[in-house]
Write a protein that holds these residues in place. Structure first.
Motif, PDB file in Angstrom:
ATOM      1  N   ALA B  12     -13.992 -24.866  -0.058  1.00 26.00           N
ATOM      2  CA  ALA B  12     -14.832 -26.046  -0.165  1.00 26.00           C
ATOM      3  C   ALA B  12     -15.415 -26.164  -1.554  1.00 26.00           C
ATOM      4  O   ALA B  12     -15.517 -27.265  -2.112  1.00 26.00           O
ATOM      5  N   SER B  13     -15.783 -25.022  -2.159  1.00 31.39           N
ATOM      6  CA  SER B  13     -16.364 -25.139  -3.494  1.00 31.39           C
ATOM      7  C   SER B  13     -15.292 -25.587  -4.484  1.00 31.39           C
ATOM      8  O   SER B  13     -15.561 -26.410  -5.368  1.00 31.39           O
ATOM      9  N   ILE B  14     -14.068 -25.069  -4.330  1.00 26.25           N
ATOM     10  CA  ILE B  14     -12.992 -25.551  -5.214  1.00 26.25           C
ATOM     11  C   ILE B  14     -12.818 -27.054  -5.050  1.00 26.25           C
ATOM     12  O   ILE B  14     -12.744 -27.809  -6.038  1.00 26.25           O
ATOM     13  N   VAL B  15     -12.773 -27.492  -3.767  1.00 28.51           N
ATOM     14  CA  VAL B  15     -12.544 -28.916  -3.509  1.00 28.51           C
ATOM     15  C   VAL B  15     -13.657 -29.747  -4.136  1.00 28.51           C
ATOM     16  O   VAL B  15     -13.396 -30.717  -4.871  1.00 28.51           O
ATOM     17  N   ALA B  16     -14.889 -29.368  -3.880  1.00 25.97           N
ATOM     18  CA  ALA B  16     -16.004 -30.185  -4.350  1.00 25.97           C
ATOM     19  C   ALA B  16     -16.036 -30.209  -5.878  1.00 25.97           C
ATOM     20  O   ALA B  16     -16.169 -31.272  -6.501  1.00 25.97           O
ATOM     21  N   LEU B  17     -15.859 -29.022  -6.504  1.00 27.33           N
ATOM     22  CA  LEU B  17     -15.916 -28.983  -7.966  1.00 27.33           C
ATOM     23  C   LEU B  17     -14.773 -29.786  -8.578  1.00 27.33           C
ATOM     24  O   LEU B  17     -14.971 -30.574  -9.511  1.00 27.33           O
ATOM     25  N   SER B  18     -13.580 -29.603  -8.020  1.00 28.27           N
ATOM     26  CA  SER B  18     -12.446 -30.347  -8.580  1.00 28.27           C
ATOM     27  C   SER B  18     -12.649 -31.835  -8.397  1.00 28.27           C
ATOM     28  O   SER B  18     -12.284 -32.635  -9.284  1.00 28.27           O
ATOM     29  N   GLY B  41      -6.626 -28.078  -1.724  1.00 31.90           N
ATOM     30  CA  GLY B  41      -7.724 -27.448  -0.977  1.00 31.90           C
ATOM     31  C   GLY B  41      -7.930 -28.106   0.364  1.00 31.90           C
ATOM     32  O   GLY B  41      -8.126 -27.428   1.382  1.00 31.90           O
ATOM     33  N   LEU B  42      -7.854 -29.420   0.377  1.00 31.95           N
ATOM     34  CA  LEU B  42      -8.012 -30.123   1.655  1.00 31.95           C
ATOM     35  C   LEU B  42      -6.896 -29.746   2.614  1.00 31.95           C
ATOM     36  O   LEU B  42      -7.129 -29.568   3.804  1.00 31.95           O
ATOM     37  N   GLY B  43      -5.697 -29.570   2.063  1.00 34.16           N
ATOM     38  CA  GLY B  43      -4.595 -29.139   2.917  1.00 34.16           C
ATOM     39  C   GLY B  43      -4.926 -27.817   3.586  1.00 34.16           C
ATOM     40  O   GLY B  43      -4.716 -27.628   4.790  1.00 34.16           O
ATOM     41  N   ALA B  44      -5.483 -26.902   2.808  1.00 36.37           N
ATOM     42  CA  ALA B  44      -5.873 -25.618   3.376  1.00 36.37           C
ATOM     43  C   ALA B  44      -6.922 -25.806   4.460  1.00 36.37           C
ATOM     44  O   ALA B  44      -6.873 -25.172   5.523  1.00 36.37           O
ATOM     45  N   LEU B  45      -7.878 -26.705   4.195  1.00 41.45           N
ATOM     46  CA  LEU B  45      -8.923 -26.937   5.211  1.00 41.45           C
ATOM     47  C   LEU B  45      -8.321 -27.532   6.483  1.00 41.45           C
ATOM     48  O   LEU B  45      -8.773 -27.228   7.591  1.00 41.45           O
ATOM     49  N   TYR B  46      -7.312 -28.381   6.327  1.00 38.88           N
ATOM     50  CA  TYR B  46      -6.671 -28.952   7.514  1.00 38.88           C
ATOM     51  C   TYR B  46      -6.058 -27.860   8.369  1.00 38.88           C
ATOM     52  O   TYR B  46      -6.092 -27.922   9.593  1.00 38.88           O
ATOM     53  N   THR B  57       2.059 -32.565   5.961  1.00 40.82           N
ATOM     54  CA  THR B  57       2.232 -33.917   5.439  1.00 40.82           C
ATOM     55  C   THR B  57       1.407 -34.112   4.179  1.00 40.82           C
ATOM     56  O   THR B  57       1.838 -34.767   3.224  1.00 40.82           O
ATOM     57  N   GLN B  58       0.201 -33.543   4.190  1.00 45.68           N
ATOM     58  CA  GLN B  58      -0.660 -33.657   3.026  1.00 45.68           C
ATOM     59  C   GLN B  58       0.044 -33.119   1.791  1.00 45.68           C
ATOM     60  O   GLN B  58       0.071 -33.756   0.748  1.00 45.68           O
ATOM     61  N   PHE B  59       0.652 -31.939   1.949  1.00 50.49           N
ATOM     62  CA  PHE B  59       1.345 -31.352   0.798  1.00 50.49           C
ATOM     63  C   PHE B  59       2.539 -32.196   0.394  1.00 50.49           C
ATOM     64  O   PHE B  59       2.748 -32.486  -0.778  1.00 50.49           O
ATOM     65  N   LEU B  60       3.331 -32.590   1.409  1.00 48.47           N
ATOM     66  CA  LEU B  60       4.572 -33.301   1.075  1.00 48.47           C
ATOM     67  C   LEU B  60       4.279 -34.665   0.483  1.00 48.47           C
ATOM     68  O   LEU B  60       4.791 -35.040  -0.572  1.00 48.47           O
ATOM     69  N   VAL B  61       3.435 -35.428   1.187  1.00 48.64           N
ATOM     70  CA  VAL B  61       3.257 -36.826   0.794  1.00 48.64           C
ATOM     71  C   VAL B  61       2.315 -36.948  -0.380  1.00 48.64           C
ATOM     72  O   VAL B  61       2.628 -37.567  -1.400  1.00 48.64           O
ATOM     73  N   TYR B  62       1.167 -36.288  -0.257  1.00 43.38           N
ATOM     74  CA  TYR B  62       0.178 -36.484  -1.321  1.00 43.38           C
ATOM     75  C   TYR B  62       0.571 -35.768  -2.589  1.00 43.38           C
ATOM     76  O   TYR B  62       0.751 -36.364  -3.645  1.00 43.38           O
ATOM     77  N   ILE B  63       0.685 -34.440  -2.456  1.00 41.01           N
ATOM     78  CA  ILE B  63       0.917 -33.677  -3.680  1.00 41.01           C
ATOM     79  C   ILE B  63       2.318 -33.929  -4.188  1.00 41.01           C
ATOM     80  O   ILE B  63       2.575 -33.999  -5.390  1.00 41.01           O
ATOM     81  N   GLY B  64       3.256 -34.111  -3.255  1.00 43.99           N
ATOM     82  CA  GLY B  64       4.630 -34.331  -3.679  1.00 43.99           C
ATOM     83  C   GLY B  64       4.857 -35.724  -4.213  1.00 43.99           C
ATOM     84  O   GLY B  64       5.352 -35.902  -5.323  1.00 43.99           O
TER      85      GLY B  64
END
Lengths: 720, 164, 99
Positions: B12-18, B41-46, B57-64
């Protein structure tokens, strides 16, 4: 075959894909029929198997009906034999006959279905429902479609879109067979729209001509009007019956579990759909224009099969219409009136057409009106019988018209024909046979089916339908007359066209003769039993009555069983038909009667103009309704824009300016010098502040939006 | 549970700071890369929220896919690379005020509503197969609507971006 | 784990996104900030889905991802169009609607 009926629509569907993908590679784009015709032949065989499968099924359940005069007694006793114990909704057996007859089994329709898709817990199913009605239609559709496929090999030869033509012919067959076999109303809607699309594509086959593409658009748009009714009606039925399944809806409607008002609303909406698809007044105007398509297409789609979709839909959901329109009890109803009037007005229009196909188109509308009228008076069997015979002889007539046009340089104008009986003997003979069948001359097919409709109109309910009987007899006379006129102009007299006409090759005359045979013998499918016994056919001669009638609802709909025929009525009908032929014969062949009436009498000329302009319905639709809607809406929008919105905007702007000016003059100028500086800067800040709001910058608007949201959220959290 | 909380705090701290760096950095490409960190980070939280398929899907669609789109957008609009001083507009104090006010009221409302409510210790786990079943049965019509929307967006993007 | 740790993280992300949308001048960055906001919504959906034991949260999170993809596609197409017409994508200069 009854279980695997899904193969019947599936095969032409696959052939559509195959033609689309590989058609251009066969014989340089001229060999699509090598796929289309064999597939349709297989479909035809399968349909025939389905017909015999259904006949066997009915025979296995009910003891074979005894031949002879007892048939009607058994049919009458069988009136109370519904209420099958296996059916989920047990019909309320009304009357003492029902109680006595008990639970004699009747043939249940063969239903096979799978879940198509589901949403929010409701399963939408897809499947086939095979019963007497659907096998009748299967036979009609596959027969005509096969013959049209064969006929088109010659007729469309050399066309640049030959492959496309065959692909959509297959597509149409698939869609129509799918529609006929639909097991639920969703499937019916899908099939209904698919046949509409293929009709659109095929009417516009030669779209390079503006007229053709306009005709296709008109057909599509007019059908959209009725489709709204279809959707609304089906939605009402779903919410009334809680199910999409056709048998469930029918049983609930028949047993009075749905309120009458709902049924009336559903039946009324669905009638709008019948109006558009089956060309009933006043939405029939697309059908004559649809003749712009290739002639085999007109024969298949706009005469024999697609246009009877509306009739089929009424027959399929008959309890809804029966109860909704109170067909059994009232002396007049919307359906009968619609059909009777359509039959009459289209027959009148057929007299003034010069295009041979348009005569046939109005004749089709007229005969469809006959079928709708038959359903309206409760003569279900007669309507389906007429559907069957009409498909045969009207397809024959259309294909004959195509043959004539093929021979005489692709014209359909009867003024450029004439004298063709000598050069085209086959076409002439088949055309005359089919015309006589259409006119209802004994003993051809049309005579029997028309007679049954008239009997239905005479004995429909307690007191009969005198108005419908009148319409029916009048139309019988008119039909005979206008068909004789066509024969005169096309085949008699002197040849008025150019070039040398010639007989069409065997690929065209073969289907013509097969259909003409059907037009002669089609009546044998459902002869009145009194006649059938005389010629020793017995039970075999009323197939539709025995096997197609939905006997499950018989205790409700006593009119299903065919009323006893009346010799007097049959003779009257025949006399009128012969009278029509005779009158026109005298008029043209013998040059008797009032020729040149339109030149002499003002009223005759006015009537003629009225008919030539097709009752001004097209003017009404495009000129008055479409323009009438389009113009005022645009003008109203413009007016609102100019007078309301602009004024508000101007007012706001001016008032803001006035405010600024007022602040400036009264406060800044009017106040004493000492306070001038402070106050003027205040006024300026106000103006600037107001301007800032109107900055046009998205992010400032966004700030206001989110800020306001935050403020509202704060207020809510504090208050609540 | 402790491990979970530690992991959450870390991610969460990585996500918020980034996320904060995404909206404050002065380099556009860096912003995109910070956004990748947020999304990962959000993917990890999911995954922690037992939504494995959504995380995939987050990794594939968003990051990809979406991030590549963004990078293309940056390239095609010829955004100057390196440090830029005008990436943040003059009205940033207003924006900060609005965002802070919104955050304050949201956090207050959340704390007020949920206090120390715990997530279930043995939650119902839905596997990818269950998600698939649900999408294609219960939510079929929304699914079809989304697919039509995607088609419309596809056509719209082509029409808008085409040169003619 | 507390419900609130996820929800508050979502709220913080959302407000960061709001700040980005309101403060950034580059249109591509504005779109990125919108992605932050959409993801904040996803966290909420998943958390609530887990809390009440329903699958709907996951399904709708998927729908939102799909919609976000559509939004980025159309959004970037619009940005490209703006760039082609005005050769910059500063949202502060897009004030054709000013009063």
């Amino acid at each position: 075959m009854l279980e695997n009926a899904y193969l019947i629509p599936l095969l032409p569907g696959l052939s559509f894909l195959a033609i689309l993908l590989f058609g251009k590679r066969i014989k340089g784009g001229q060999g699509a029929h090598y796929i289309g015709v064999p597939v349709l032949a297989v479909v035809w065989v399968l349909s025939l198997v389905a017909v015999f499968g259904w006949i066997n099924r009915v025979d296995d359940v009910t003891p074979a009906t005894e031949a002879g005069a007892t048939t009607h007694e058994t049919a009458a006793a069988g009136v109370g034999t519904a209420g099958d114990p296996a059916s989920p909704v047990v019909l309320a057996a009304e009357g003492e006959t029902g109680a006595e007859a008990g639970h004699e089994a009747v043939a249940q329709p063969v239903i096979r279905s799978a879940t198509w898709w589901s949403n929010a817990g409701e399963n939408f199913r897809i499947g086939t429902l095979v019963d007497g009605l659907s096998v009748t239609l299967l036979f009609v559709v596959s027969t005509v479609s096969l013959l049209v496929h064969i006929y088109s090999i010659e007729y469309v030869r050399g066309d640049e879109r030959y492959t496309h033509y065959y692909a959509f012919l297959s597509f149409f067959s698939a869609a129509m067979l799918f529609f006929v076999l639909s097991q639920n109303i969703i499937q019916m809607i899908v099939g209904w729209e698919l046949v509409g699309v293929s009709s659109f594509v095929l009417i516009g086959h030669w779209w390079e001509s503006l007229d053709n593409s306009n005709a296709a658009m008109k057909a599509f748009m007019t059908n959209r009007v009725g489709d709204v009714g279809l959707l609304v009606g089906m939605i009402i039925l779903y919410f009334a019956a809680g199910s999409f399944e056709v048998p469930v809806i029918n049983e609930m409607a028949a047993s009075g579990q749905i309120r009458h008002l709902l049924l009336l609303a559903a039946a009324g909406s669905l009638t709008a759909a019948v109006m558009s698809k089956s060309g009933q007044f006043p939405l029939h105007t697309w059908l004559p224009d649809a003749m712009a398509g290739p002639t085999p297409v007109s024969a298949l789609i706009h005469a024999a099969t697609m246009v009877v979709a509306g009739v089929y839909m009424v027959a399929r959901l008959y309890p809804v219409f029966y109860e909704g329109y109170s067909i059994g009890t009232s002396s007049i109803n919307g359906l009968a009136l619609l059909g009777g009037f359509t039959a009459f007005m289209a027959a009148a229009l057929a007299f003034v057409q010069w295009d041979i196909k348009k005569v046939l188109a109005y004749s089709t509308i007229s005969q469809l009106g006959y079928m709708v009228m038959a359903l309206g008076v409760g003569a279900w069997t007669a309507a389906i019988f007429h559907l069957f015979t009409h498909a045969l002889f009207k397809a024959c007539l259309f294909l004959g018209a195509g043959s004539v046009s093929h021979a005489s340089h692709h014209t359909f104008d009867m003024r450029e024909m004439g004298g063709l009986r000598k050069v085209m003997p086959h076409t002439y003979k088949t055309f005359v046979l089919a015309s006589l069948a259409l006119a209802g001359v004994f003993p051809l097919a049309g005579f029997w089916s028309k007679d049954e409709i008239l009997v239905g109109a005479m004995r429909g309910q307690q007191s009969g339908y005198p108005l419908m009987l009148f319409f029916g007899l009048l139309v019988a006379f008119m039909t005979a007359a206008y068909m004789t006129r066509v024969i005169w102009y096309t085949f008699w007299g002197e040849y008025r066209g150019h070039g040398t006409p010639h007989e069409s090759p065997a690929l065209i005359t073969g289907p013509l003769w097969i259909l003409a045979g059907g037009a002669v013998l089609g009546g044998l499918v459902n002869l009145p039993s009194a006649v059938a016994d005389k010629i020793g056919l017995g039970g075999a001669a009323h197939l539709i009555e025995t096997y197609a009638e939905p006997v499950r609802y018989l205790d409700q709909f006593s009119t299903f069983s065919v009323a006893a025929p009346s010799l007097g009525l049959a003779l009257t009908g025949l006399a009128l038909a012969l009278g029509g032929i005779l009158a026109v014969y005298l008029y043209y062949w013998r040059r008797l009667g009032p020729h040149g009436l339109t030149e002499q009498s003002v009223w005759a000329r006015r009537g003629y103009t009225f008919l030539v302009n097709k009752y001004y319905l097209d003017h009404l639709y495009t000129g008055i309704i479409a323009r009438g809607v389009r113009g005022p809406v645009a003008q109203a929008a413009y007016w609102v824009n100019q007078n309301v919105i602009d004024r508000i905007v101007n007012l706001v702007g001016e008032s803001a300016r006035e405010t600024g000016r007022w602040v400036y003059t009264n406060i800044d100028q009017g106040v004493v010098d000492g306070t001038v500086n402070g106050l003027s800067s205040g006024a300026e800040a106000t103006g600037e502040g107001l301007r800032v709001i109107q900055s046009g910058r998205v992010q400032q608007y966004g700030s206001l939006l989110f800020g306001a949201a935050a403020v509202l959220a704060i207020i809510f959290t504090i208050v609540i | 549970m402790v491990a979970q909380n530690i992991a959450f705090a870390f991610i969460a701290s990585i996500v918020a700071l980034s996320a904060v760096r995404t909206v404050t950095t002065r380099n556009i490409v860096h912003a995109a890369l910070y956004l990748v960190a947020v999304l990962a980070g959000l993917g990890a939280l999911y995954v922690m929220l037992t939504a494995e398929f959504v995380a995939t899907t987050q990794f594939l669609v968003y990051i990809g896919a979406v991030m590549v789109l963004f990078l293309f957008g940056i390239m095609l609009t010829r955004a100057p690379l390196g440090h830029l001083d005008d990436l943040t507009g003059k009205q940033w104090p207003v924006a900060l005020g609005v965002a802070t006010a919104l955050a304050a009221v949201l956090v207050y409302a959340l704390v007020d509503a949920f206090h120390a409510a715990e997530l279930p210790r043995n939650p119902v786990i839905y596997r990818t197969a269950d998600v698939g079943d649900s999408v294609f049965s219960t939510y079929l019509i929304p699914f079809e609507a989304v697919s039509v929307l995607l088609l419309a967006a596809l056509i719209g993007a082509v029409v808008l971006a085409r040169k003619d | 784990m507390l419900v609130n740790q996820f929800l508050i993280l979502g709220a913080v992300l959302f407000c960061t996104g709001v700040y980005g949308v309101l403060a950034r001048r580059n249109a591509v960055m504005v779109l990125m900030s919108i992605e932050l906001m959409l993801n904040a919504v996803n966290i909420n959906l998943l958390t609530f889905g887990l809390m009440v034991g329903s699958i709907s949260g996951q399904v709708f999170a998927l729908f939102i991802i799909a919609i976000a993809a559509a939004e980025v596609g159309v959004g970037l197409a619009l940005v490209l169009l703006i760039y082609r017409n005005r050769s910059n994508i500063d949202v502060e200069e897009l004030d054709l609607m000013h009063g």
